[in-house]
Design an enzyme around this catalytic site. Structure first.
Site, PDB file in Angstrom:
ATOM      1  N   LYS A   1     -13.219  -1.419   6.343  1.00 39.11           N
ATOM      2  CA  LYS A   1     -14.063  -1.824   5.781  1.00 39.11           C
ATOM      3  C   LYS A   1     -15.480  -3.113   5.594  1.00 39.11           C
ATOM      4  O   LYS A   1     -16.296  -2.879   5.490  1.00 39.11           O
ATOM      5  CB  LYS A   1     -13.392  -3.089   4.069  1.00 39.11           C
ATOM      6  CG  LYS A   1     -12.184  -1.812   3.349  1.00 39.11           C
ATOM      7  CD  LYS A   1     -11.813  -1.174   3.938  1.00 39.11           C
ATOM      8  CE  LYS A   1     -10.537  -0.370   3.058  1.00 39.11           C
ATOM      9  NZ  LYS A   1      -9.862   0.456   3.484  1.00 39.11           N
TER      10      LYS A   1
ATOM     11  N   TRP B   1       1.082  -0.815  -0.294  1.00 41.98           N
ATOM     12  CA  TRP B   1      -0.129   0.111   0.336  1.00 41.98           C
ATOM     13  C   TRP B   1       0.634   1.799   0.046  1.00 41.98           C
ATOM     14  O   TRP B   1       1.784   1.355   1.131  1.00 41.98           O
ATOM     15  CB  TRP B   1      -0.737   0.048   1.167  1.00 41.98           C
ATOM     16  CG  TRP B   1      -1.843   0.561   0.855  1.00 41.98           C
ATOM     17  CD1 TRP B   1      -2.809   1.460   0.693  1.00 41.98           C
ATOM     18  CD2 TRP B   1      -1.880   2.262   2.908  1.00 41.98           C
ATOM     19  NE1 TRP B   1      -3.839   2.529   1.123  1.00 41.98           N
ATOM     20  CE2 TRP B   1      -3.280   2.469   2.490  1.00 41.98           C
ATOM     21  CE3 TRP B   1      -1.321   1.877   3.801  1.00 41.98           C
ATOM     22  CZ2 TRP B   1      -3.828   3.182   3.602  1.00 41.98           C
ATOM     23  CZ3 TRP B   1      -2.493   2.604   4.881  1.00 41.98           C
ATOM     24  CH2 TRP B   1      -3.253   3.219   4.409  1.00 41.98           C
TER      25      TRP B   1
ATOM     26  N   ASP C   1      -0.846  -5.547   9.272  1.00 39.79           N
ATOM     27  CA  ASP C   1      -1.896  -4.595   8.480  1.00 39.79           C
ATOM     28  C   ASP C   1      -2.887  -4.978   8.382  1.00 39.79           C
ATOM     29  O   ASP C   1      -2.879  -6.440   7.301  1.00 39.79           O
ATOM     30  CB  ASP C   1      -1.170  -3.465   7.612  1.00 39.79           C
ATOM     31  CG  ASP C   1      -2.338  -2.712   7.070  1.00 39.79           C
ATOM     32  OD1 ASP C   1      -3.270  -3.144   7.926  1.00 39.79           O
ATOM     33  OD2 ASP C   1      -2.072  -2.005   6.351  1.00 39.79           O
TER      34      ASP C   1
HETATM   35  C1  LMR Z   1      -6.905   1.380  -0.453  1.00 40.81           C
HETATM   36  O1  LMR Z   1      -5.814   0.821  -0.897  1.00 40.81           O
HETATM   37  O2  LMR Z   1      -7.432   1.712  -1.451  1.00 40.81           O
HETATM   38  C2  LMR Z   1      -7.734   1.629   0.708  1.00 40.81           C
HETATM   39  O3  LMR Z   1      -6.474   1.469   1.950  1.00 40.81           O
HETATM   40  C3  LMR Z   1      -7.850   3.133   0.981  1.00 40.81           C
HETATM   41  C4  LMR Z   1      -6.347   4.385   0.881  1.00 40.81           C
HETATM   42  O4  LMR Z   1      -7.171   4.800   2.205  1.00 40.81           O
HETATM   43  O5  LMR Z   1      -5.933   4.066   0.700  1.00 40.81           O
END
Ligand code: LMR
Length: 400
Positions: free
Chosen positions: A246, A130, A211
């Site tokens: 979520k 991420w 996470d």
């Molecule tokens: C995402 O990866 O789309 C979600 O975790 C929302 C975000 O805050 O990035």
């Protein structure tokens, strides 16, 4: 001072949301941010959440501050959900939980805590991950390194390479793992692979930081906790950042938690005292409403059953969209094999579409996805938009 400032870059995920909102095309499709949509393309409030809110509205008597670490009832509910109610970790009093504003808040509290108690430890993140992960830890002053995770040629987790790499991580460093539904790839370790990861973690004395933002959206609430349970059983210490955006649909309530497991109660209490300082200097104490909803649902058997059924419906819908999407691409004559999308978990798929293809999809077809790896939010698909998406992907993948 401010006249000197240049524009900072837009966030790679939330920035996409802003661009999507501005797009006037009525056929636009948003596969960017990880937000669940139902068959009709909306993000409704869970029935269980609405019922819990009615109970809270009738019973709430004060808006006084919560404790720095949140309410003990919430902490207990989170621990049961994340670690499993029967785990000996809980009966031994080895876990402590801080209520945080969202999973991101949990990660940031973890980062500040690590900087305070282990300032020289490096945080090892998967490649890819991420995009906010490296920024959170670097902003807290920690060094960030990466370990290989995804095999793009094979479209799956490159497990042997990953395992070899984490075997080289220096003792005492922090290993960031995704508890389930890896973001962005959707490719998770199997329980047997989690056991191998746990062996390396204990042998190398690494500190796992998990996470855990998508519990319930991969295969089910307990199935998705398999990795957490295996690591918690093996490692003497770990940290888990949970998000309820979520799996409770509580995106804008910003409700999450950081759970710390220590070797014993005394160590857990000492760690909590440091965590509280990290919270106090940051946002002082947490916002109550989202956590009240989660606690009410998890403490009320009837609401808990309703909620579990709603999470199961979401999970099944996502799995169904994966199947329909693979079929839709084949029906449009896409030559590339996208069948791997069916074996990935959770909201996201790493399609492997390149930056140029992602740009064309956005600019010519108003289909929005994250640039890196062509990450799509499968939960943004519906039976109605899959043909539109498939046709556009066929056009960019099979140029005339
Ligand atoms: C995402 O990866 O789309 C979600 O975790 C929302 C975000 O805050 O990035």
């Amino acid at each position: 001072m401010f006249t000197q400032l240049e524009m900072a870059p837009a966030d790679p995920i939330l920035g996409l949301e802003e661009a999507f909102k501005k797009d006037p095309n009525p056929r636009k499709v948003n596969l960017g941010v990880g937000v669940y949509k139902d068959e009709s393309g909306s993000t409704p409030i869970f029935e269980a959440v609405k019922k819990a809110e009615q109970i809270i509205l009738a019973q709430e008597k004060t808006k006084n501050y919560l404790p720095i670490n949140g309410s003990p009832e919430y902490a207990k509910a989170v621990q049961n959900l994340v670690l499993g109610a029967d785990t000996p970790i809980l009966s031994a009093g080895r876990a402590t939980t801080v209520h945080t504003p969202g999973g991101t808040g949990g990660l940031r509290v973890a980062a500040d805590f690590l900087k305070k108690v282990k300032p020289d430890a490096k945080v090892w993140i998967s490649s890819p991950t991420w995009p906010n992960h490296p920024n959170i830890f670097r902003t807290a002053g920690l060094a960030v390194e990466t370990y290989p995770y995804y095999d793009s040629a094979a479209n799956r987790l490159g497990f042997e390479t990953m395992l070899n790499a984490i075997q080289q991580i220096p003792n005492g460093d922090v290993l960031l793992l995704h508890g389930s539904c890896h973001n962005p790839t959707g490719s998770d370790p199997t329980p047997a692979q989690w056991a191998q990861i746990a062996e390396v973690v204990t042998a190398r004395k690494l500190l796992p930081l998990i996470d855990f933002a998508y519990q319930g959206l991969g295969e089910g609430l307990r199935q998705d906790a398999a990795g957490v349970e295996i690591l918690a059983a093996a490692a003497p210490e770990l940290l888990i950042a949970s998000s309820f955006s979520k799996n409770f649909g509580l995106y804008n309530e910003r409700v999450g938690a950081l759970t710390l497991v220590a070797e014993n109660t005394t160590a857990a209490s000492a760690a909590l005292s440091h965590l509280k300082i990290c919270v106090r200097v940051n946002y002082s104490n947490p916002p109550a409403h989202g956590a009240n909803i989660v606690t009410t649902i998890l403490q009320t058997p009837e609401l808990q059953a309703d909620w579990q059924a709603e999470v199961a419906t979401m999970c099944q819908r996502i799995q169904q969209m994966r199947r329909l999407f693979v079929q839709g691409l084949a029906a449009e004559g896409v030559q590339r094999d996208f069948s791997f999308i069916e074996s990935q978990h959770g909201m996201f798929s790493y399609t492997g579409l390149n930056k140029e293809q992602v740009k064309t999809l956005r600019e010519q077809y108003s289909i929005y996805m994250v640039e890196t790896g062509g990450r799509i939010n499968v939960a943004g698909m519906t039976p109605a938009n899959i043909p539109v998406i498939s046709k556009a992907i066929a056009a960019v993948c099979n140029p005339a």
